[in-house]
Design an enzyme around this catalytic site. Structure first.
Site, PDB file in Angstrom:
ATOM      1  CD  GLN A   1      -3.018  -0.983   0.232  1.00 39.47           C
ATOM      2  OE1 GLN A   1      -3.098   0.003  -0.485  1.00 39.47           O
ATOM      3  NE2 GLN A   1      -3.885  -1.987   0.152  1.00 39.47           N
TER       4      GLN A   1
ATOM      5  CD  GLU B   1       0.710 -12.982  -3.136  1.00 44.25           C
ATOM      6  OE1 GLU B   1       0.964 -12.829  -4.349  1.00 44.25           O
ATOM      7  OE2 GLU B   1      -0.226 -12.399  -2.547  1.00 44.25           O
TER       8      GLU B   1
ATOM      9  CG  ASP C   1      -6.443  -6.655  -0.256  1.00 47.04           C
ATOM     10  OD1 ASP C   1      -7.117  -6.130  -1.160  1.00 47.04           O
ATOM     11  OD2 ASP C   1      -5.528  -6.061   0.340  1.00 47.04           O
TER      12      ASP C   1
ATOM     13  CB  CYS D   1      -7.999  -2.166  -4.691  1.00 50.55           C
ATOM     14  SG  CYS D   1      -7.624  -3.386  -5.957  1.00 50.55           S
TER      15      CYS D   1
END
Length: 324
Positions: A154, A204, A253, A280
């Site tokens: 971020q 991930e 996310d 997002c």
């Protein structure tokens, strides 16, 4: 932006015609104030004769790090020997003026797309350290993180701690919670929230990010978190489920294009009590939330975060509860 024999650094502004035009990057509201002086000095250096090969190949300038230490990434279309030589000279000049630049990198990206650090058709992008530290350092929620400059992070650090703690509060985490963090990156949520749960699994796909997550867990001496490398797909989720007793809370996310087909549906089969879906790209919210609704989940709460001040974009946390 290239015009005749010069190059101009600028932010991208979409026009009605669908093309792009620059406006000056004197100060970007998303970034720390210290970045502006670096952009201005870099603009001066790129106009020097020795920097011409780099200026002609340059697509994007990216600054990552904390408010005290910066890692500079030059996204170029081709890292020729001439470009590398010019970058080395630029590095010495720039770091002379800015001691807070602790790492400088070249990233070769031939996609020439709208987004920086894009894909390089069919092959792993060439990435090299030119100067300094190989990893980016940040301290968040009292924890020290190191990660590759290629890892997603971020940009608005002033809001990140609130972002993480709000996620934990919405999920109502407790010492008995079995938690799964999907698209976990370098371990931000999984590790910052580890002292509030019984156990965590993070998934991930990025090799750089998952290795950073593993290393961060070891460095922080966190023993109740396990990280798995893999794309978030129904198959990966099925494998994760086999190695667990199930999950009470799920956080996802995903990137701007959202979840892959079947991911939401697979999560729903576990029947977790609480799911926190972070968007997002709010344009995809209706379609993704419709899928949750079909799977028996209702919206309990939505919390917006102005992660990108000065732009029309926000990040949205949506808490979903299983229908009883």
């Amino acid at each position: 932006f290239h015009a005749r024999s010069s190059v101009k650094l600028g932010l991208i502004s979409p026009t009605e015609e669908g093309s792009y035009k620059p406006f000056d990057a004197v100060q970007c509201a998303i970034e720390p104030a210290g970045h502006a002086a670096i952009y201005q000095k870099l603009q001066e250096i790129l106009e020097k004769p020795y920097a011409k090969p780099l200026a002609e190949a340059l697509s994007y300038v990216i600054i990552k790090g904390s408010y005290a230490e910066f890692a500079l990434i030059l996204n170029v279309r081709e890292a020729t020997p001439e470009v590398v030589k010019a970058t080395n000279t630029l590095s010495k000049s720039l770091t002379h003026f800015f001691k807070e630049i602790v790492g400088l990198f070249l990233y070769e990206d031939q996609s020439d797309g709208r987004y920086y650090l894009g894909s390089s058709a069919g092959r792993r992008a060439a990435f090299r350290k030119v100067f300094g530290k190989a990893e980016v350092y940040q301290r968040i929620c009292g924890r020290s993180f190191l990660y590759s400059p290629l890892s997603f992070s971020q940009v608005n650090l002033s809001i990140v701690e609130s972002f993480v703690t709000t996620a934990g509060d919405l999920l109502n985490l407790s010492g008995q919670t079995r938690f799964i963090d999907l698209y976990c990156g370098y371990g931000l949520f999984a590790l910052c929230l580890s002292n509030r749960v019984r156990s965590t699994i993070g998934i991930e796909n990025s090799a750089d990010s998952i290795q950073a997550a593993i290393d961060n867990a070891l460095r922080q001496r966190v023993s109740n978190v396990r990280f798995i490398r893999g794309a978030v797909t129904p198959e990966t989720l099925q494998h994760a489920m086999k190695s667990s007793w199930g999950y009470d809370a799920v956080l996802l996310d995903p990137p701007r294009n959202g979840t892959a087909e079947g991911v939401i549906e697979s999560i729903a089969t576990w029947k977790p009590q609480r799911v926190l879906h972070i968007f997002c790209n709010i344009d995809i919210m209706p379609a993704e939330l419709k899928r949750w609704s079909k799977c028996g989940y209702t919206i309990a709460k939505a919390v917006p975060f102005d992660m990108f001040p000065g732009t029309p974009t926000i990040e949205m946390m949506v808490l979903l509860n299983q229908q009883l």
